[in-house]
Design a protein around this motif. Structure first.
Motif, PDB file in Angstrom:
ATOM      1  N   ARG A   1       0.828  -1.204   0.000  1.00  0.00           N
ATOM      2  CA  ARG A   1       0.000   0.000   0.000  1.00  0.00           C
ATOM      3  C   ARG A   1       0.864   1.256   0.000  1.00  0.00           C
ATOM      4  NH1 ARG A   1      -3.403   2.721  -2.287  1.00  0.00           N
ATOM      5  NH2 ARG A   1      -4.515   4.296  -1.046  1.00  0.00           N
ATOM      6  N   ARG A   2       1.979   1.223   0.716  1.00  0.00           N
ATOM      7  CA  ARG A   2       2.900   2.361   0.695  1.00  0.00           C
ATOM      8  C   ARG A   2       3.422   2.606  -0.723  1.00  0.00           C
ATOM      9  NH1 ARG A   2       4.649   0.642   6.002  1.00  0.00           N
ATOM     10  NH2 ARG A   2       4.545   2.382   7.501  1.00  0.00           N
ATOM     11  N   SER A   3       3.753   1.521  -1.413  1.00  0.00           N
ATOM     12  CA  SER A   3       4.260   1.659  -2.783  1.00  0.00           C
ATOM     13  C   SER A   3       3.206   2.262  -3.694  1.00  0.00           C
ATOM     14  CB  SER A   3       4.696   0.290  -3.316  1.00  0.00           C
ATOM     15  OG  SER A   3       5.761  -0.236  -2.559  1.00  0.00           O
ATOM     16  N   GLU A   4       1.949   1.856  -3.508  1.00  0.00           N
ATOM     17  CA  GLU A   4       0.866   2.410  -4.326  1.00  0.00           C
ATOM     18  C   GLU A   4       0.697   3.904  -4.063  1.00  0.00           C
ATOM     19  OE1 GLU A   4      -1.796  -1.738  -4.339  1.00  0.00           O
ATOM     20  OE2 GLU A   4      -2.414   0.020  -3.166  1.00  0.00           O
TER      21      GLU A   4
ATOM     22  N   PHE B   1       8.072  11.644   2.783  1.00  0.00           N
ATOM     23  CA  PHE B   1       7.306  12.206   3.895  1.00  0.00           C
ATOM     24  C   PHE B   1       5.809  12.181   3.598  1.00  0.00           C
ATOM     25  CE2 PHE B   1       5.244  15.978   5.744  1.00  0.00           C
ATOM     26  CZ  PHE B   1       5.381  15.676   7.087  1.00  0.00           C
ATOM     27  N   LYS B   2       5.431  12.634   2.410  1.00  0.00           N
ATOM     28  CA  LYS B   2       4.015  12.659   2.045  1.00  0.00           C
ATOM     29  C   LYS B   2       3.440  11.247   1.967  1.00  0.00           C
ATOM     30  CE  LYS B   2       3.873  17.068  -0.434  1.00  0.00           C
ATOM     31  NZ  LYS B   2       3.536  17.745  -1.714  1.00  0.00           N
ATOM     32  N   THR B   3       4.254  10.300   1.506  1.00  0.00           N
ATOM     33  CA  THR B   3       3.797   8.907   1.436  1.00  0.00           C
ATOM     34  C   THR B   3       3.462   8.382   2.824  1.00  0.00           C
ATOM     35  OG1 THR B   3       5.135   8.466  -0.540  1.00  0.00           O
ATOM     36  CG2 THR B   3       4.447   6.564   0.776  1.00  0.00           C
ATOM     37  N   GLU B   4       4.348   8.631   3.776  1.00  0.00           N
ATOM     38  CA  GLU B   4       4.132   8.132   5.134  1.00  0.00           C
ATOM     39  C   GLU B   4       2.931   8.808   5.781  1.00  0.00           C
ATOM     40  OE1 GLU B   4       4.886   5.479   8.121  1.00  0.00           O
ATOM     41  OE2 GLU B   4       5.754   5.629   6.104  1.00  0.00           O
ATOM     42  N   VAL B   5       2.769  10.106   5.538  1.00  0.00           N
ATOM     43  CA  VAL B   5       1.633  10.833   6.115  1.00  0.00           C
ATOM     44  C   VAL B   5       0.317  10.281   5.581  1.00  0.00           C
ATOM     45  CG1 VAL B   5       0.441  13.050   6.154  1.00  0.00           C
ATOM     46  CG2 VAL B   5       2.895  12.952   6.606  1.00  0.00           C
ATOM     47  N   ARG B   6       0.223  10.113   4.276  1.00  0.00           N
ATOM     48  CA  ARG B   6      -1.019   9.602   3.690  1.00  0.00           C
ATOM     49  C   ARG B   6      -1.299   8.176   4.142  1.00  0.00           C
ATOM     50  NH1 ARG B   6      -1.469  11.595  -2.642  1.00  0.00           N
ATOM     51  NH2 ARG B   6      -0.998  13.814  -2.262  1.00  0.00           N
ATOM     52  N   PHE B   7      -0.245   7.371   4.223  1.00  0.00           N
ATOM     53  CA  PHE B   7      -0.425   5.982   4.637  1.00  0.00           C
ATOM     54  C   PHE B   7      -0.955   5.911   6.068  1.00  0.00           C
ATOM     55  CE2 PHE B   7       1.354   2.287   6.860  1.00  0.00           C
ATOM     56  CZ  PHE B   7       0.742   1.270   6.146  1.00  0.00           C
ATOM     57  N   LYS B   8      -0.359   6.678   6.975  1.00  0.00           N
ATOM     58  CA  LYS B   8      -0.791   6.644   8.371  1.00  0.00           C
ATOM     59  C   LYS B   8      -2.214   7.162   8.527  1.00  0.00           C
ATOM     60  CE  LYS B   8       2.657   8.941  10.130  1.00  0.00           C
ATOM     61  NZ  LYS B   8       3.564   9.577  11.137  1.00  0.00           N
TER      62      LYS B   8
ATOM     63  N   GLU C   1      -4.556   7.142   6.362  1.00  0.00           N
ATOM     64  CA  GLU C   1      -5.478   6.148   5.804  1.00  0.00           C
ATOM     65  C   GLU C   1      -5.709   5.020   6.804  1.00  0.00           C
ATOM     66  OE1 GLU C   1      -4.637   2.972   2.504  1.00  0.00           O
ATOM     67  OE2 GLU C   1      -5.297   4.816   1.499  1.00  0.00           O
ATOM     68  N   LYS C   2      -4.636   4.576   7.460  1.00  0.00           N
ATOM     69  CA  LYS C   2      -4.762   3.521   8.469  1.00  0.00           C
ATOM     70  C   LYS C   2      -5.643   3.993   9.625  1.00  0.00           C
ATOM     71  CE  LYS C   2      -2.168   0.260   9.097  1.00  0.00           C
ATOM     72  NZ  LYS C   2      -2.256  -1.221   8.947  1.00  0.00           N
ATOM     73  N   TRP C   3      -5.421   5.219  10.067  1.00  0.00           N
ATOM     74  CA  TRP C   3      -6.205   5.744  11.187  1.00  0.00           C
ATOM     75  C   TRP C   3      -7.681   5.854  10.828  1.00  0.00           C
ATOM     76  CZ3 TRP C   3      -2.315  10.331  12.023  1.00  0.00           C
ATOM     77  CH2 TRP C   3      -1.116   9.808  12.522  1.00  0.00           C
ATOM     78  N   SER C   4      -7.966   6.277   9.585  1.00  0.00           N
ATOM     79  CA  SER C   4      -9.363   6.415   9.165  1.00  0.00           C
ATOM     80  C   SER C   4     -10.060   5.063   9.089  1.00  0.00           C
ATOM     81  CB  SER C   4      -9.443   7.115   7.803  1.00  0.00           C
ATOM     82  OG  SER C   4      -8.859   6.315   6.785  1.00  0.00           O
ATOM     83  N   ASN C   5      -9.265   3.986   8.982  1.00  0.00           N
ATOM     84  CA  ASN C   5      -9.823   2.634   8.944  1.00  0.00           C
ATOM     85  C   ASN C   5      -9.879   1.982  10.324  1.00  0.00           C
ATOM     86  OD1 ASN C   5     -10.250   2.614   6.140  1.00  0.00           O
ATOM     87  ND2 ASN C   5      -8.137   1.978   5.740  1.00  0.00           N
ATOM     88  N   GLY C   6      -9.595   2.766  11.358  1.00  0.00           N
ATOM     89  CA  GLY C   6      -9.762   2.262  12.716  1.00  0.00           C
ATOM     90  C   GLY C   6      -8.501   1.794  13.410  1.00  0.00           C
ATOM     91  N   PHE C   7      -7.348   1.880  12.750  1.00  0.00           N
ATOM     92  CA  PHE C   7      -6.101   1.468  13.391  1.00  0.00           C
ATOM     93  C   PHE C   7      -5.591   2.596  14.292  1.00  0.00           C
ATOM     94  CE2 PHE C   7      -6.369  -1.298   9.738  1.00  0.00           C
ATOM     95  CZ  PHE C   7      -5.877  -2.505  10.204  1.00  0.00           C
ATOM     96  N   GLN C   8      -5.197   2.233  15.508  1.00  0.00           N
ATOM     97  CA  GLN C   8      -4.698   3.228  16.450  1.00  0.00           C
ATOM     98  C   GLN C   8      -3.193   3.414  16.292  1.00  0.00           C
ATOM     99  OE1 GLN C   8      -6.266   3.465  20.564  1.00  0.00           O
ATOM    100  NE2 GLN C   8      -7.048   1.421  20.175  1.00  0.00           N
TER     101      GLN C   8
END
Length: 205
Positions: free
Chosen positions: A67-70, A93-100, A102-109
């Motif tokens: 998912r990070r690669s995408e 930096f932008k990749t990591e921000v968007r990835f995190k 997205e994870k948070w919006s899906n319920g991951f803490q």
């Protein structure tokens, strides 16, 4: 689960002095409230300590990496598809921000949430016990209260001899982070920075 039961032998206090009855009744209700708050906080702390922190297994790690690669490819397209070396840090930096996010919006803490949860419950327990001790001390000094209440207040001090010191440390972390403890006068932050850079100044002060 810990349940520390309280038995109340009655509904209200009988006294010819209604003001006294009302005041003592309120103190007793406050005592019970802090008692059960401490009980509940202890259970939450114990539960949080027993939960193993989430660790990504190989399958989840590979899925996250994909998912990070995408996301990275999507961001690279925003830069025209052929970003230069000078833009790699910004893209990472932008990749990591968007990835995190997205994870948070899906319920991951965030891991920081999981790590701090036991400490939050520990502070809740500490403050509840401290408030219970204070209410019991106030109650023990009221007129018409049985002497055994003062004895029970003393037992709390014996059971938690460092209660006040630990509470003060928890409430004054800004001082502890500067190496200040009970009995040491706090200094302005500017002075603290100067003392760190000049040990002789720290000794003189």
């Amino acid at each position: 689960m810990y349940v520390f039961e309280i038995v109340t032998p009655g509904t209200w206090l009988e006294s010819e002095d209604r003001d006294w009855s009302w005041k003592i009744g309120n103190l007793l209700q406050s005592l019970k409230s802090q008692y059960f708050e401490a009980n509940f906080a202890l259970n939450l702390f114990t539960e949080a300590r027993s939960v193993c922190p989430s660790v990504a297994d190989r399958e989840n790690w590979e899925r996250d990496a994909q998912r990070r690669s995408e996301i990275r490819r999507e961001i690279e397209q925003e830069y025209g598809g052929f970003p230069g070396h000078e833009q790699w840090d910004e893209i990472n930096f932008k990749t990591e921000v968007r990835f995190k996010r997205e994870k948070w919006s899906n319920g991951f803490q965030p891991r920081e949430f999981e790590h701090n949860l036991p400490f939050i419950y520990a502070r809740a327990f500490l403050y509840a016990i401290d408030s219970f001790d204070k209410f019991l001390g106030v109650l023990s000094r009221e007129d018409g209260v049985p002497e055994i209440v003062a004895e029970l207040h003393g037992q709390v001090g014996e059971a938690f001899p460092d209660l006040r010191g630990v509470r003060n440390s928890a409430q004054h972390l800004e001082d502890r982070s500067r190496g200040l403890g009970a009995g040491r006068n706090p200094k302005p932050l500017d002075c603290y920075r100067q003392c760190k850079n000049d040990p002789l100044t720290a000794i003189e002060n």
